[in-house]
Design a protein around this motif. Structure first.
Motif, PDB file in Angstrom:
ATOM      1  N   GLU A  47      34.145  52.386  24.879  1.00 23.88           N
ATOM      2  CA  GLU A  47      33.729  53.425  25.850  1.00 23.88           C
ATOM      3  C   GLU A  47      33.845  52.847  27.335  1.00 23.88           C
ATOM      4  O   GLU A  47      33.226  51.739  27.345  1.00 23.88           O
ATOM      5  CB  GLU A  47      32.375  53.763  25.487  1.00 23.88           C
ATOM      6  N   LYS A  48      34.387  53.775  28.239  1.00 19.05           N
ATOM      7  CA  LYS A  48      34.411  53.191  29.399  1.00 19.05           C
ATOM      8  C   LYS A  48      33.182  53.780  30.099  1.00 19.05           C
ATOM      9  O   LYS A  48      32.374  54.447  29.634  1.00 19.05           O
ATOM     10  CB  LYS A  48      35.473  53.789  29.907  1.00 19.05           C
ATOM     11  N   GLU A  49      32.824  53.386  31.180  1.00 22.29           N
ATOM     12  CA  GLU A  49      31.680  53.723  32.008  1.00 22.29           C
ATOM     13  C   GLU A  49      31.555  55.209  32.092  1.00 22.29           C
ATOM     14  O   GLU A  49      30.383  55.729  31.825  1.00 22.29           O
ATOM     15  CB  GLU A  49      31.532  53.018  33.265  1.00 22.29           C
ATOM     16  N   ASP A  50      32.565  55.770  32.191  1.00 19.61           N
ATOM     17  CA  ASP A  50      32.372  57.551  32.236  1.00 19.61           C
ATOM     18  C   ASP A  50      32.454  58.099  31.033  1.00 19.61           C
ATOM     19  O   ASP A  50      32.535  59.401  30.808  1.00 19.61           O
ATOM     20  CB  ASP A  50      33.852  57.964  33.255  1.00 19.61           C
ATOM     21  N   GLY A  51      32.388  57.408  29.801  1.00 18.27           N
ATOM     22  CA  GLY A  51      32.401  57.932  28.583  1.00 18.27           C
ATOM     23  C   GLY A  51      33.719  58.197  28.080  1.00 18.27           C
ATOM     24  O   GLY A  51      33.735  58.424  26.607  1.00 18.27           O
ATOM     25  N   SER A  52      34.736  58.111  28.705  1.00 18.69           N
ATOM     26  CA  SER A  52      36.299  58.195  27.894  1.00 18.69           C
ATOM     27  C   SER A  52      36.410  56.933  27.319  1.00 18.69           C
ATOM     28  O   SER A  52      35.849  55.748  27.589  1.00 18.69           O
ATOM     29  CB  SER A  52      37.202  58.661  29.079  1.00 18.69           C
ATOM     30  N   ALA A  53      37.688  57.158  26.571  1.00 20.55           N
ATOM     31  CA  ALA A  53      38.091  55.986  25.568  1.00 20.55           C
ATOM     32  C   ALA A  53      38.893  54.836  26.414  1.00 20.55           C
ATOM     33  O   ALA A  53      39.738  55.413  27.183  1.00 20.55           O
ATOM     34  CB  ALA A  53      38.911  56.574  24.562  1.00 20.55           C
ATOM     35  N   ASP A  54      38.779  53.529  26.477  1.00 17.30           N
ATOM     36  CA  ASP A  54      39.353  52.560  27.016  1.00 17.30           C
ATOM     37  C   ASP A  54      40.665  52.244  26.149  1.00 17.30           C
ATOM     38  O   ASP A  54      40.426  51.659  24.872  1.00 17.30           O
ATOM     39  CB  ASP A  54      38.607  51.320  27.124  1.00 17.30           C
ATOM     40  N   LEU A  55      41.928  52.452  26.551  1.00 16.40           N
ATOM     41  CA  LEU A  55      42.990  52.477  25.598  1.00 16.40           C
ATOM     42  C   LEU A  55      43.632  50.937  25.783  1.00 16.40           C
ATOM     43  O   LEU A  55      44.760  50.993  25.359  1.00 16.40           O
ATOM     44  CB  LEU A  55      43.952  53.469  25.698  1.00 16.40           C
ATOM     45  N   THR A  56      43.244  50.185  26.796  1.00 16.72           N
ATOM     46  CA  THR A  56      43.872  48.933  26.906  1.00 16.72           C
ATOM     47  C   THR A  56      44.445  48.250  25.722  1.00 16.72           C
ATOM     48  O   THR A  56      45.670  47.943  25.669  1.00 16.72           O
ATOM     49  CB  THR A  56      42.909  47.930  27.634  1.00 16.72           C
ATOM     50  N   TYR A  57      43.426  48.227  24.621  1.00 20.37           N
ATOM     51  CA  TYR A  57      44.082  47.241  23.541  1.00 20.37           C
ATOM     52  C   TYR A  57      45.231  48.081  22.743  1.00 20.37           C
ATOM     53  O   TYR A  57      45.956  47.443  22.431  1.00 20.37           O
ATOM     54  CB  TYR A  57      42.779  46.933  22.497  1.00 20.37           C
ATOM     55  N   VAL A  58      45.093  49.295  22.593  1.00 22.20           N
ATOM     56  CA  VAL A  58      46.179  49.986  21.989  1.00 22.20           C
ATOM     57  C   VAL A  58      47.567  50.012  22.832  1.00 22.20           C
ATOM     58  O   VAL A  58      48.455  49.580  22.213  1.00 22.20           O
ATOM     59  CB  VAL A  58      45.819  51.666  21.802  1.00 22.20           C
ATOM     60  N   GLU A  59      47.328  50.055  24.146  1.00 25.45           N
ATOM     61  CA  GLU A  59      48.637  50.150  25.037  1.00 25.45           C
ATOM     62  C   GLU A  59      49.286  48.309  24.946  1.00 25.45           C
ATOM     63  O   GLU A  59      50.387  48.263  24.876  1.00 25.45           O
ATOM     64  CB  GLU A  59      48.220  50.184  26.372  1.00 25.45           C
ATOM     65  N   GLU A  60      48.295  47.430  24.728  1.00 26.31           N
ATOM     66  CA  GLU A  60      48.760  46.124  24.568  1.00 26.31           C
ATOM     67  C   GLU A  60      49.374  45.981  23.430  1.00 26.31           C
ATOM     68  O   GLU A  60      50.583  45.296  23.473  1.00 26.31           O
ATOM     69  CB  GLU A  60      47.442  45.075  24.837  1.00 26.31           C
ATOM     70  N   ALA A  61      49.006  46.283  22.272  1.00 24.74           N
ATOM     71  CA  ALA A  61      49.473  46.156  20.815  1.00 24.74           C
ATOM     72  C   ALA A  61      50.959  47.069  21.043  1.00 24.74           C
ATOM     73  O   ALA A  61      52.050  46.555  20.642  1.00 24.74           O
ATOM     74  CB  ALA A  61      48.657  46.889  19.968  1.00 24.74           C
ATOM     75  N   ALA A  62      51.068  48.261  21.958  1.00 20.55           N
ATOM     76  CA  ALA A  62      52.360  48.965  21.660  1.00 20.55           C
ATOM     77  C   ALA A  62      53.346  48.094  22.497  1.00 20.55           C
ATOM     78  O   ALA A  62      54.475  48.168  22.103  1.00 20.55           O
ATOM     79  CB  ALA A  62      52.147  50.353  22.466  1.00 20.55           C
ATOM     80  N   LEU A  63      53.020  47.442  23.418  1.00 19.53           N
ATOM     81  CA  LEU A  63      54.054  46.806  24.269  1.00 19.53           C
ATOM     82  C   LEU A  63      54.404  45.400  23.445  1.00 19.53           C
ATOM     83  O   LEU A  63      55.500  45.131  23.676  1.00 19.53           O
ATOM     84  CB  LEU A  63      53.295  46.339  25.793  1.00 19.53           C
ATOM     85  N   ALA A  64      53.593  44.830  23.020  1.00 21.08           N
ATOM     86  CA  ALA A  64      53.889  43.619  22.071  1.00 21.08           C
ATOM     87  C   ALA A  64      54.846  44.189  21.127  1.00 21.08           C
ATOM     88  O   ALA A  64      55.697  43.284  20.673  1.00 21.08           O
ATOM     89  CB  ALA A  64      52.598  43.067  21.333  1.00 21.08           C
ATOM     90  N   ILE A  65      54.384  45.102  20.359  1.00 18.38           N
ATOM     91  CA  ILE A  65      55.353  45.672  19.239  1.00 18.38           C
ATOM     92  C   ILE A  65      57.057  45.956  19.717  1.00 18.38           C
ATOM     93  O   ILE A  65      57.792  45.555  19.211  1.00 18.38           O
ATOM     94  CB  ILE A  65      54.911  46.950  18.784  1.00 18.38           C
ATOM     95  N   SER A  66      56.850  46.443  20.940  1.00 15.44           N
ATOM     96  CA  SER A  66      58.051  46.835  21.585  1.00 15.44           C
ATOM     97  C   SER A  66      58.879  45.625  21.979  1.00 15.44           C
ATOM     98  O   SER A  66      60.179  45.458  21.887  1.00 15.44           O
ATOM     99  CB  SER A  66      58.007  47.474  23.157  1.00 15.44           C
ATOM    100  N   ARG A  67      58.304  44.595  22.301  1.00 11.21           N
ATOM    101  CA  ARG A  67      58.865  43.299  22.488  1.00 11.21           C
ATOM    102  C   ARG A  67      59.615  42.603  21.069  1.00 11.21           C
ATOM    103  O   ARG A  67      60.616  42.017  21.611  1.00 11.21           O
ATOM    104  CB  ARG A  67      57.720  42.043  23.032  1.00 11.21           C
TER     105      ARG A  67
END
Ligand code: UDX
Length: 442
Positions: free
Chosen positions: A88-108
């Protein structure tokens, strides 16, 4: 089919182990080297009943592997599950950093046809965004399709849920990819629902929001029961017999905790806000839960007066039994407040102490048994309904405590039992039992 699971938390590890159990070749990938080393030795980094055994069995049979190497994880995979955290981010929304990092690694790494299955709970529209992101970064020869496959696993019974869940949801815009993922899951023998990607994402949030709503609803009814002299156990049973309502998730208590309901309800409110819709009902559900988590403490002060300098036993630290997870647990919130108010807190939990220590002030003491925790205590709070706690007869509290004030946030004992035990027993949505002299301070 070679399957890779990215992220070995509660969801990723259980999914990987169970996919191996139904016959697939699975590599579980995590960036955390020490954690991977531990899993390579057949030791689960999380407490989940039955997981270690199933892990070891599938490793021995050569279907389950662990790696911290991206090349090994993504180089040969046909299907890649993303099961990383979306905190959870401070404003209650979901932090997608790890999902995005995984997607970029997969692309590589990917150079062929691969289906990426997103298991992590992500806001509606994320799968589409990840699909676009992968397309922008992937190698020309790679053919990558994103499919949404939300999880509905309960911690503590996650393995049971993998094999006995009510449904498997597969959200895809590519029917061929949907069929492949359905075939992978067929051996579980669970009904499969096919939807578009956004509906699958919404099903996950809506399911958790609805269940959280049921809990806050029954907790509010319990609070009113206390004031009008009704009994919540009978009321919950009475309404649960109506098939349109159903008997599940109507257990009044100290409020919901854990890694999903608190986070996902806030994220859905935020998601609705982003499209100019105020989700007033869910906002209330969250408010009711926040109040409920501290309600028992307020009641204690009402009956016992100030808790300053008093020995208080806190029974249970995890957010529910059969897990060592203390995220958003009412016990943690209560313990911090009790320490602030000057109480001497002694906590007991059969498995969650190590996790709790990371969050609680150093002054909190930990007992090895229920009896040790309640010994000479002036107040006892029951926060998690572990068997070890529920099985402790009330007369033991009566004998062991200095003053047997028991505040039960999980309604572990019958009122009849409490009535004959000589303790003062205050539970949720039921009449108080004044077993020993009790001076109400209000
Ligand atoms: C939940 C969902 O059930 C699961 O489908 C989803 O994938 C993840 O979130 P989990 O958080 O593991 O699973 O636990 P759950 O058993 O659902 O309980 C959540 C919280 O609600 C706990 O704190 C529990 O004590 C509380 N609860 C549950 C009640 O207070 N009353 C009830 O009747 C049921």
């Amino acid at each position: 089919m070679q399957i890779t699971i990215t992220g070995t938390g509660y969801v990723g590890l259980v999914t990987g182990v169970c996919l191996a159990e139904i016959g697939h070749n699975v590599i579980c990938y995590d960036i955390d080297e020490p954690k991977v080393q531990m899993m390579k030795q057949g030791i689960s980094p999380i407490y989940e009943p039955g997981l270690d055994e199933l892990m070891r069995k599938n490793m021995e049979q050569g279907r389950l592997f662990f790696t911290a190497d991206e090349q090994v994880a993504y180089g040969q995979a046909d299907i890649i599950y993303i099961a990383v955290g979306t905190p959870e981010k401070e404003d209650g929304s979901a932090d997608l950093t790890y999902v995005e990092e995984a997607a970029l690694a997969i692309s590589r790494y990917v150079r062929k046809r691969v289906i990426v299955v997103i298991k992590s709970t992500v806001p509606v529209g994320t799968n589409d965004r990840i699909q676009r992101m992968i397309h922008e970064h992937k190698a020309a020869e790679a053919d990558i399709t994103v499919v949404s496959n939300p999880e509905f696993l309960r911690e503590g019974s996650a393995i049971y849920d993998m094999f006995h869940g009510d449904r498997i949801v597969i959200g895809a815009n590519d029917p061929e990819a949907a069929t492949v993922i359905a075939d992978i899951n067929k051996p579980f023998g669970i009904p499969i629902i096919h939807t578009d990607i956004r509906s699958a994402e919404m099903i996950k949030y809506a399911a958790n929001a609805f269940l959280a709503t049921k809990i806050s609803f029954i907790n509010e009814i319990a609070n009113i029961c206390e004031k009008v002299g009704a009994n919540i156990d009978d009321v919950a049973y009475g309404i649960g017999q109506d098939h349109r309502i159903g008997p599940h998730f109507l257990k009044a208590g100290i409020g919901y905790g854990g890694s999903c309901f608190p986070k996902d309800t806030k994220a859905l409110v935020q998601l609705a806000g982003n499209v100019q819709h105020q989700f007033e009902l869910l906002e209330s559900v969250i408010r009711v839960n926040n109040r409920q988590q501290l309600g028992l403490l307020d009641k204690a002060k009402q009956y016992v007066g100030s808790l300053q300098g008093k020995k208080v036993a806190l029974l249970g630290l995890s957010f529910k039994p059969h897990t060592d997870d203390v995220r958003e647990s009412a016990a943690i919130i209560m313990a911090k407040k009790l320490v602030d108010e000057g109480a001497y807190v002694v906590a007991y939990d059969p498995v969650a102490v190590e996790n709790a220590k990371k969050q609680l002030p150093e002054s909190v003491q930990y007992a090895a048994t229920v009896v040790e925790a309640i010994d000479a205590a002036e107040v006892a709070f029951i926060v998690t309904e572990w068997e070890e706690i529920k099985q402790t007869p009330l007369y033991v509290f009566q004998e062991q405590m200095l003053t047997p004030f028991i505040f039960d946030g999980r309604n572990c004992y019958s009122l009849e039992n409490a009535r004959y035990s000589g303790v003062t027993y205050i539970s949720i949505g039921r009449a108080p039992i004044f077993g020993h002299v009790c001076q109400q301070t209000k």
